[in-house]
Motif scaffolding. Sequence first.
Motif, mmCIF file in Angstrom:
data_model
loop_
_atom_site.group_PDB
_atom_site.id
_atom_site.type_symbol
_atom_site.label_atom_id
_atom_site.label_comp_id
_atom_site.label_asym_id
_atom_site.label_seq_id
_atom_site.Cartn_x
_atom_site.Cartn_y
_atom_site.Cartn_z
ATOM 1 N N LEU A 93 -5.297 1.986 4.398
ATOM 2 C CA LEU A 93 -6.328 0.962 4.280
ATOM 3 C C LEU A 93 -6.927 0.577 5.630
ATOM 4 O O LEU A 93 -8.135 0.399 5.745
ATOM 5 C CB LEU A 93 -5.749 -0.293 3.615
ATOM 6 N N LYS A 94 -6.096 0.438 6.636
ATOM 7 C CA LYS A 94 -6.534 -0.130 7.912
ATOM 8 C C LYS A 94 -6.944 0.898 8.954
ATOM 9 O O LYS A 94 -7.761 0.619 9.815
ATOM 10 C CB LYS A 94 -5.420 -1.008 8.481
ATOM 11 N N PHE A 107 -7.902 3.586 -4.406
ATOM 12 C CA PHE A 107 -7.975 2.375 -3.586
ATOM 13 C C PHE A 107 -8.737 2.583 -2.276
ATOM 14 O O PHE A 107 -8.835 1.660 -1.476
ATOM 15 C CB PHE A 107 -6.560 1.861 -3.283
ATOM 16 N N VAL A 110 -11.292 0.091 -1.054
ATOM 17 C CA VAL A 110 -10.836 -1.210 -0.541
ATOM 18 C C VAL A 110 -10.883 -1.248 0.983
ATOM 19 O O VAL A 110 -10.957 -2.322 1.570
ATOM 20 C CB VAL A 110 -9.402 -1.511 -1.054
ATOM 21 N N ARG A 111 -10.890 -0.101 1.629
ATOM 22 C CA ARG A 111 -10.844 -0.049 3.103
ATOM 23 C C ARG A 111 -11.784 -1.030 3.795
ATOM 24 O O ARG A 111 -11.355 -1.772 4.672
ATOM 25 C CB ARG A 111 -11.127 1.363 3.590
ATOM 26 N N LYS A 114 -11.345 -6.037 4.117
ATOM 27 C CA LYS A 114 -10.060 -6.434 4.699
ATOM 28 C C LYS A 114 -9.387 -7.563 3.932
ATOM 29 O O LYS A 114 -8.163 -7.616 3.855
ATOM 30 C CB LYS A 114 -10.247 -6.814 6.162
ATOM 31 N N HIS A 117 -7.015 -6.126 1.281
ATOM 32 C CA HIS A 117 -5.890 -5.267 1.647
ATOM 33 C C HIS A 117 -4.564 -5.853 1.174
ATOM 34 O O HIS A 117 -3.693 -5.125 0.683
ATOM 35 C CB HIS A 117 -5.836 -5.045 3.152
#
Length: 133
Positions: A93-94, A107, A110-111, A114, A117
């Motif tokens: 994600l991050k 997912f 979703v990145r 924030k 997350h």
Amino acid sequence: MSEELYQQAIKDLAAEASQRLEAPDASATLDNPLCGDTVSLDLRLSQGRVAALGHGAKGCLLCKAAATVVAQAAVGLEAETAVALADRVGAMLKQGAEPPLPALAAFLAVRPHKSRHGCVLLPFKALAKALGR
């Protein structure tokens, strides 16, 4: 943003039935105070591996869908591998890492969000907590 985040794959995962385990070896419940999500995980261990996992999630579709992925993916994993999933999903994600599990590709949207997350990570963190990490 809604259609991007809440695509059909996320909706399908979130809609899958969840069930807690009776007489688990370990359990953990975590809350996300920012959005009100709550996840409870129960597990049984056998020879250092997750033998069974039950869960219950209250919250948004992302959290419920991620809990379903945890329930499907963790069974059979060595405890250390299961614990490492939280860090690997966080990196996905991050930091733009590849999804550590095929089901987590849903997912990727979703990145850029924030604030969402934590919703996805909550079930993975509950798994690590249940395993004593």
